[in-house]
Design a protein around this motif. Structure first.
Motif, short mmCIF file in Angstrom:
data_model
loop_
_atom_site.label_atom_id
_atom_site.label_comp_id
_atom_site.label_asym_id
_atom_site.label_seq_id
_atom_site.Cartn_x
_atom_site.Cartn_y
_atom_site.Cartn_z
N TYR A 39 32.66 39.68 42.24
CA TYR A 39 32.51 38.26 42.05
C TYR A 39 31.97 37.94 40.66
N ALA A 40 32.56 36.95 40.00
CA ALA A 40 32.09 36.46 38.71
C ALA A 40 31.69 37.61 37.80
N CYS A 41 32.61 38.51 37.65
CA CYS A 41 32.31 39.75 36.94
C CYS A 41 32.85 39.63 35.52
N PRO A 42 31.99 39.38 34.54
CA PRO A 42 32.49 39.01 33.22
C PRO A 42 33.36 40.09 32.57
N GLN A 43 33.06 41.37 32.87
CA GLN A 43 33.83 42.40 32.20
C GLN A 43 35.17 42.67 32.87
N SER A 44 35.40 42.13 34.06
CA SER A 44 36.71 42.34 34.68
C SER A 44 37.21 41.06 35.33
N GLN A 45 38.08 40.37 34.64
CA GLN A 45 38.71 39.17 35.19
C GLN A 45 39.48 39.56 36.45
N PRO A 46 39.46 38.72 37.50
CA PRO A 46 40.23 39.07 38.69
C PRO A 46 41.69 39.34 38.35
N ASP A 47 42.20 40.36 38.95
CA ASP A 47 43.57 40.79 38.71
C ASP A 47 44.56 39.71 39.18
N HIS A 48 45.55 39.40 38.35
CA HIS A 48 46.47 38.32 38.71
C HIS A 48 47.26 38.64 39.97
N ASP A 49 47.69 39.90 40.14
CA ASP A 49 48.46 40.26 41.33
C ASP A 49 47.66 40.05 42.60
#
Ligand SMILES: CC(C)(COP(=O)(O)OP(=O)(O)OC[C@H]1O[C@@H](n2cnc3c(N)ncnc32)[C@H](O)[C@@H]1OP(=O)(O)O)[C@@H](O)C(=O)NCCC(=O)NCCS
Length: 424
Positions: A12-22
């Motif tokens: 959640y709200a993880c700045p270093q890993s944007q949620p994966d689009h797929d």
């Protein structure tokens, strides 16, 4: 739950890993398949951007979301080997690392990440076809807020395998670690699909309203929920009839002239205001007790307050999700906001608006302010949208005054919704 399914919490709200689009696309796909199944796809459709905007709120946002996914275990086996068995190619590097985000959340949840009851965090990249369900928990990131809002969806082809129950358990456990004590959910019934046995087994509320025992109500009751309110989802289709426009215009014109109507889009507050900050403070004060004033049957109701910063963060999230916020408010002679209504233009389907909160302060009722709000929003919709298709709104079956206004301008009941609550 079926052995080949596993449930994860999305970081959640993880700045270093944007949620994966797929992955976001997979969640939207489950929701959209449900709309097709219900026959409501023309009015309701989710986009990957909406999920992404919910998972990455700005730091000022007090409204937060936690999302859980049910995955086919075969997807994990493949991930562990690092090789895609169908293509033989090495799978891509994980995009969704473990997020230790509890410290940035509610103060009551500072030890949440240590709780072994919560679902593990998704360890790998996900393909759309691996996702068979999701749950989404929305809550107010304020120590005094005790109520969360939970949606659980199992893909229509995977029901009755315990997936909904497993998703629910993961989300309810997270709600507990966040310090929440009540979660609320919604179930729908399509009138022409309700069977005689479902009608026979309907749950009755003390106010006389009832809701048929559709599978979704049976599922939530098996998780401990109780029915608390019955609502209509009402739809108004454009173009409005000449008669409806005439009624709306005439009633709105009966509002006494000492009231002033304002309308604006997103956070572009009315330019004619002498003191926008004072206006917004008054707008948000009325908005913060709106829940308490809206008929809610047997439900436990909690108010939620906003600062200007948290409100703007919410508007910003919606804009990022491709939506637009339409606002109308009415001030009295002293400049206090005494009535308000908001609607959201949906990202998709085009031309569909959701009208959520409409409130006239009790002291200002009976002076046609409800009509004036509806007229102001209608004007804003037709002046900003080339091809408006429909407005959807939700009203308790017992909310006769709002239903009366809505019916006279062409809204008609579209779905029956049961609002259920669980005490954790
Ligand atoms: C509600 C929903 C999530 C259930 O998902 P699911 O994966 O089928 O749920 P489960 O397999 O864990 O079933 C849980 C229990 O629900 C009840 N239930 C589910 N479907 C039922 C049906 N068709 N008839 C009677 N009871 C049913 C049963 O008690 C079941 O337990 P059992 O299979 O051991 O008898 C799913 O129907 C759905 O996505 N519906 C649309 C969204 C929705 O309404 N969500 C709930 C409110 S947020």
């Amino acid at each position: 739950m079926a052995e080949n399914i596993v449930v994860f919490e999305i970081p959640y709200a993880c700045p270093q890993s944007q949620p994966d689009h797929d992955l976001m696309l997979a969640l939207a796909t489950v929701f959209n398949r449900e709309q097709e199944h219900l026959g409501t796809a023309a009015l309701s459709e989710a986009t990957p951007e909406e999920f992404s905007a919910c998972l990455n709120p700005s730091p000022d946002s007090v409204v937060k979301h936690r999302i859980f996914v049910a995955l086919k275990a075969s997807a994990l086996a493949e991930d562990a080997s690092g090789v895609d068995p169908t293509t033989g190619a090495a799978s891509k590097a994980p995009k969704l690392g473990v997020a230790d985000d509890a410290s940035r959340d509610r103060s009551t949840a500072s030890n949440a990440s240590a709780n072994s009851n919560t679902a593990p965090v998704l360890p790998h990249e996900v393909r759309v076809r691996d996702v068979v369900g999701y749950a989404s928990l929305m809550y107010w990131d304020q120590p005094e807020a005790k109520q969360g809002y939970l949606s659980v969806f199992t893909d229509v082809d995977y029901r009755r395998q315990g997936i909904g129950s497993a998703l629910h358990e993961a989300a309810a456990n997270r709600a507990r670690t966040l310090g929440l004590s009540i979660v609320e959910g919604w179930v729908v019934a399509i009138s022409d699909r309700i069977t005689p046995p479902q009608r026979e087994a309907a749950v009755h509320l003390p106010n006389g309203d009832s809701f048929p025992m559709v599978p979704e109500l049976a599922a939530t009751m098996s998780w401990g929920y109780e029915l608390g309110n019955v609502e209509y989802m009402n739809a108004l289709h454009f173009p409005m009839t000449e008669d409806a426009i005439a009624i709306l215009t005439a009633r709105a014109a009966e509002m006494p002239s000492n009231f002033q109507v304002y309308s604006w889009l997103d956070a572009d507050y009315p330019p004619e205001l002498a003191d926008p900050a004072k206006f917004m403070e008054s707008f948000l004060r009325l908005r913060s007790y709106a829940n308490e004033e809206i008929p809610a049957g047997e439900l436990s109701v909690e108010n939620h307050s906003h600062t200007l910063a948290s409100w703007e963060a919410l508007v910003e999230r919606d804009v990022r999700a491709g939506k637009q916020l339409l606002n109308a408010a009415i001030c009295d002679e002293s400049g206090q906001v005494v009535a308000l209504s908001t609607a959201q233009r949906q990202a998709r389907p085009e031309g569909v608006f959701h009208q959520d909160t409409t409130l006239v302060a009790p002291s200002a009722r009976g002076q046609k302010l409800g009509w004036a709000l509806k007229a102001a929003l209608h004007k804003l919709i037709v002046s900003t949208c080339d091809q408006p298709r429909a407005i959807l709104t939700w009203n308790a079956v017992s909310n006769k005054s709002m239903l009366h206004i809505n019916e006279s301008i062409g809204f008609h009941p579209f779905l029956l919704e049961g609002v259920v609550q669980l005490r954790l």
